[in-house]
Design a protein around this motif. Structure first.
Motif, mmCIF file in Angstrom:
data_model
loop_
_atom_site.group_PDB
_atom_site.id
_atom_site.type_symbol
_atom_site.label_atom_id
_atom_site.label_comp_id
_atom_site.label_asym_id
_atom_site.label_seq_id
_atom_site.Cartn_x
_atom_site.Cartn_y
_atom_site.Cartn_z
ATOM 1 N N ILE A 136 0.829 -1.195 0.000
ATOM 2 C CA ILE A 136 0.000 0.000 0.000
ATOM 3 C C ILE A 136 0.872 1.259 0.000
ATOM 4 C CG2 ILE A 136 -1.702 1.337 1.299
ATOM 5 C CD1 ILE A 136 -2.791 -1.201 -0.074
ATOM 6 N N GLY A 137 0.606 2.115 -0.954
ATOM 7 C CA GLY A 137 1.367 3.355 -1.093
ATOM 8 C C GLY A 137 2.369 3.332 -2.224
ATOM 9 N N LEU A 138 2.650 2.147 -2.783
ATOM 10 C CA LEU A 138 3.560 2.089 -3.921
ATOM 11 C C LEU A 138 3.055 2.994 -5.049
ATOM 12 C CD1 LEU A 138 4.374 -1.725 -4.137
ATOM 13 C CD2 LEU A 138 6.028 0.110 -3.682
ATOM 14 N N HIS A 139 3.967 3.780 -5.614
ATOM 15 C CA HIS A 139 3.698 4.657 -6.751
ATOM 16 C C HIS A 139 2.752 5.807 -6.418
ATOM 17 C CE1 HIS A 139 5.879 1.742 -9.160
ATOM 18 N NE2 HIS A 139 5.071 0.784 -8.711
ATOM 19 N N SER A 140 2.450 5.986 -5.136
ATOM 20 C CA SER A 140 1.727 7.179 -4.702
ATOM 21 C C SER A 140 2.738 8.132 -4.071
ATOM 22 C CB SER A 140 0.637 6.820 -3.680
ATOM 23 O OG SER A 140 1.214 6.592 -2.401
ATOM 24 N N PHE A 141 2.275 9.293 -3.618
ATOM 25 C CA PHE A 141 3.204 10.257 -3.030
ATOM 26 C C PHE A 141 3.805 9.746 -1.719
ATOM 27 C CE2 PHE A 141 -0.327 11.164 -0.350
ATOM 28 C CZ PHE A 141 0.168 11.808 0.765
ATOM 29 N N ALA A 142 3.257 8.656 -1.139
ATOM 30 C CA ALA A 142 3.850 8.056 0.048
ATOM 31 C C ALA A 142 5.122 7.278 -0.287
ATOM 32 C CB ALA A 142 2.847 7.129 0.734
ATOM 33 N N ASP A 143 5.276 6.913 -1.545
ATOM 34 C CA ASP A 143 6.454 6.188 -2.017
ATOM 35 C C ASP A 143 7.664 7.125 -1.947
ATOM 36 O OD1 ASP A 143 8.422 4.939 -3.721
ATOM 37 O OD2 ASP A 143 6.827 3.790 -4.676
ATOM 38 N N PRO A 144 8.765 6.709 -1.327
ATOM 39 C CA PRO A 144 9.936 7.593 -1.230
ATOM 40 C C PRO A 144 10.528 7.983 -2.574
ATOM 41 C CG PRO A 144 10.470 5.371 -0.476
ATOM 42 C CD PRO A 144 8.986 5.430 -0.641
ATOM 43 N N ARG A 145 10.190 7.261 -3.647
ATOM 44 C CA ARG A 145 10.650 7.668 -4.974
ATOM 45 C C ARG A 145 9.913 8.918 -5.444
ATOM 46 N NH1 ARG A 145 10.037 1.715 -7.541
ATOM 47 N NH2 ARG A 145 8.145 1.911 -6.265
ATOM 48 N N LEU A 146 8.775 9.215 -4.826
ATOM 49 C CA LEU A 146 8.051 10.450 -5.113
ATOM 50 C C LEU A 146 8.306 11.429 -3.965
ATOM 51 C CD1 LEU A 146 4.734 9.044 -6.637
ATOM 52 C CD2 LEU A 146 6.806 9.797 -7.809
ATOM 53 N N GLU A 147 7.472 11.407 -2.927
ATOM 54 C CA GLU A 147 7.641 12.387 -1.854
ATOM 55 C C GLU A 147 7.782 11.776 -0.467
ATOM 56 O OE1 GLU A 147 4.845 15.948 -2.714
ATOM 57 O OE2 GLU A 147 4.161 14.302 -3.998
ATOM 58 N N GLY A 148 7.543 10.487 -0.339
ATOM 59 C CA GLY A 148 7.677 9.860 0.963
ATOM 60 C C GLY A 148 6.703 10.364 2.007
ATOM 61 N N GLY A 149 5.557 10.886 1.541
ATOM 62 C CA GLY A 149 4.546 11.381 2.472
ATOM 63 C C GLY A 149 4.813 12.759 3.022
ATOM 64 N N ARG A 150 5.891 13.426 2.577
ATOM 65 C CA ARG A 150 6.255 14.733 3.128
ATOM 66 C C ARG A 150 5.281 15.816 2.653
ATOM 67 N NH1 ARG A 150 10.864 12.105 1.599
ATOM 68 N NH2 ARG A 150 12.515 11.891 3.166
ATOM 69 N N GLN A 151 4.917 16.710 3.583
ATOM 70 C CA GLN A 151 4.031 17.820 3.239
ATOM 71 C C GLN A 151 4.597 19.178 3.638
ATOM 72 O OE1 GLN A 151 1.693 17.428 1.274
ATOM 73 N NE2 GLN A 151 0.368 15.686 1.672
ATOM 74 N N SER A 152 5.841 19.221 4.089
ATOM 75 C CA SER A 152 6.491 20.501 4.377
ATOM 76 C C SER A 152 7.983 20.358 4.098
ATOM 77 C CB SER A 152 6.259 20.930 5.829
ATOM 78 O OG SER A 152 6.856 20.022 6.728
ATOM 79 N N PRO A 153 8.673 21.463 3.702
ATOM 80 C CA PRO A 153 10.097 21.379 3.362
ATOM 81 C C PRO A 153 10.979 20.869 4.495
ATOM 82 C CG PRO A 153 9.169 23.435 2.536
ATOM 83 C CD PRO A 153 8.117 22.797 3.406
#
Length: 517
Positions: A127-144
């Motif tokens: 669950i989360g693969l290829h979504s923004f939770a995936d560390p290859r995208l954003e790893g769930g981050r919402q602030s710098p």
């Protein structure tokens, strides 16, 4: 087990602690008196500072309650949650980069509580693969400032998984309906039970304190053991809040707690408009016995449509917080359900979802793009988070996304979504059927992205549909007109044309047994 006031309990939290909080959305089992006391203490003393707040579900009334009590600069260092939609103050701190903000799949966080309780290394899941939770995208981050990797990509037996890291808990806040003199906690009047037991066990496993908020104290031995959700052996401190409401809007609903059955057909009809059209078109995907999830947003209206059409009892509507059957609530009380058939703990509901138990998922979209990706987690200057969306959309056998084609004149079908909450490419790879339903047109996920398959009666293809999109989709050779009944005032007659149940492989054994008889 020690009894104390909420203000005294707030003094137990130290600077830099990790605070684990139970509860859901608009006040469902939210220990609000405890959160308010922590917020008050900080305003008065400047402590505790630098707290990490962890809660699987978003908490709040959309204003200042729930996690909103903690939305003070300096009090929080980091927030990890499924969503910030209920607590705009937390979202504001994230947008201003005044906290390290992460939003991760609600189901994965819920299941992670069990892993932490058992002392296992963390949660490994697809669950989360290829979504923004995936560390290859954003790893769930919402602030710098959110720089730490809370999710890792791992390989196991030649396949990709995401690994969600555990947390050491210093203080856990749970809530129940009643406690006996030994601290045993029941939840019989709550609308949901969530993962309260796992939260308490996780805190105990890491040497943390468990503080429980309840509405009343009952004599020792008066709670039926099967009603106890958090045993007293896990509870360190008890706070009694006699004014505790069931939700932020409802003092007590026997229909939410399961103490009273109400007529599901009494749900009001949706007024005419785009929401009714989208909900009706979604309902056309139902079939006899379908097990469904209705996400928050536009598709919560499907419960109203199903009741109006007389098919609510012929399908099973569920929500991720653990309700099975009945009529899921909407608006600020989403997460509850009127007269459910069963209420299970949230981690087990997500086990069922992740394992493919849902026949159909009806989820809203904020925007979708030329690749078939869907975004609900960050858009238009807002940080929302995915909630249970990632688990539900990836696990369902078929998923139907719903929304209007434009919002305030701006297209919601865009060239590229701001954040990938659902991956069209990953759905195609897994052979998952996907529809995108709007009030003007319906699209299906094809080999190259969304494909236009239906258009509303009276709509001009170029002007009213393609002209208000940010990309030009492929148009199906068999482009059809949406059923005119979707736009009419009268019921659609869905009860008379609901497709039959789809056979489940396991049920073939029943057929074989019947044939043998």
């Amino acid at each position: 087990m020690r009894r104390m006031s909420a203000a005294e309990a707030a003094l137990l939290l130290r600077d830099g602690d990790t605070l684990l909080i139970g509860g859901s959305g608009g006040g469902h089992a939210v220990p609000d008196a405890l959160l308010a006391a922590i917020g008050d203490r900080f305003r008065q003393s400047g402590h505790p500072r630098g707290i990490t707040a962890l809660h699987p579900v978003g908490l709040g009334d959309g204003k200042t309650r729930g996690a909103g009590h903690l939305a003070q600069e300096g009090l929080l260092k980091r927030v990890v949650s499924g969503t910030f939609v209920n607590s705009p103050g937390i979202a504001r701190l994230a947008l201003e980069d005044k906290i390290e903000a992460y939003t991760l799949p609600q189901g994965s966080l819920s299941q992670l509580m069990r892993e932490m309780a058992a002392g296992r290394p963390g949660l490994m899941t697809r669950i989360g693969l290829h979504s923004f939770a995936d560390p290859r995208l954003e790893g769930g981050r919402q602030s710098p400032s959110a720089r730490e990797d809370l999710v890792e990509l791992v390989q196991f037996r030649g396949e990709e998984y995401l690994f969600y890291r555990p947390y050491a808990v210093d203080v856990a806040l749970v809530r129940g309906s009643a406690a006996d003199e030994d601290g045993n906690i029941s939840m019989e009047h709550e609308a949901v039970t969530l993962e309260m037991l796992s939260i308490a066990q996780a805190a105990r496993r890491s040497g943390g304190l468990v503080i429980a908020q309840v509405k009343r104290i009952v004599p020792r031995g008066s709670l039926h053991p099967k009603l106890v959700k958090v045993p007293g052996i896990l509870v360190d401190a008890l706070v009694v809040e006699p004014e505790q409401w069931q939700t932020f809007e409802t003092e007590d609903s026997p229909a939410y707690s399961g103490h009273q059955r109400v007529a599901l057909e009494d749900i009001p009809r949706l007024p005419p408009g785009p929401r009714r059209v989208v909900a009706r078109r979604g309902a056309c995907e139902l079939f006899e016995g379908a097990i469904c999830n209705l996400g928050s947003g536009i598709f919560t209206g499907m419960a109203n449509v199903a009741a109006e059409e007389g098919v609510l009892r012929r399908v099973c509507l569920t929500n991720e917080q653990g309700n099975i059957g009945g009529a899921p609530a909407s608006g600020n009380e989403a997460g509850a359900a009127r007269s459910p058939d069963a209420q299970v703990d949230q981690p087990y509901q997500f086990d069922f979802y992740d394992g493919g138990g849902l026949d159909l998922a009806f989820l809203s979209f904020a925007e979708f793009d030329a690749e078939g990706n869907v975004n609900v987690s960050r858009f238009g200057g807002r940080i929302v988070g995915p909630g249970g969306f990632v688990n539900i959309s990836q696990g369902a056998k078929s998923v139907i996304f719903g929304g209007t084609l434009t919002a305030n004149g701006a297209p919601k079908a865009v060239q590229r979504v701001e954040q990938v909450t659902f991956s069209g490419a990953y759905a195609r790879q897994r052979g998952q059927p996907v529809l995108y339903v709007t009030e003007r047109a319906v699209f299906r996920l094809g080999a190259e992205g969304p494909e236009l398959v239906e258009i509303a009666p009276g709509m001009d293809l170029e002007k009213d549909v393609l002209g208000v999109m940010g990309f030009r989709p492929r148009i199906a050779p068999e482009l059809r007109e949406m059923d005119p009944a979707l736009f009419a005032e009268a019921p659609m007659g869905l009860a008379h044309r609901l497709p039959p149940a789809r056979p489940r492989a396991a049920l073939r054994r029943l057929g074989m047994a019947e044939a043998a008889d």
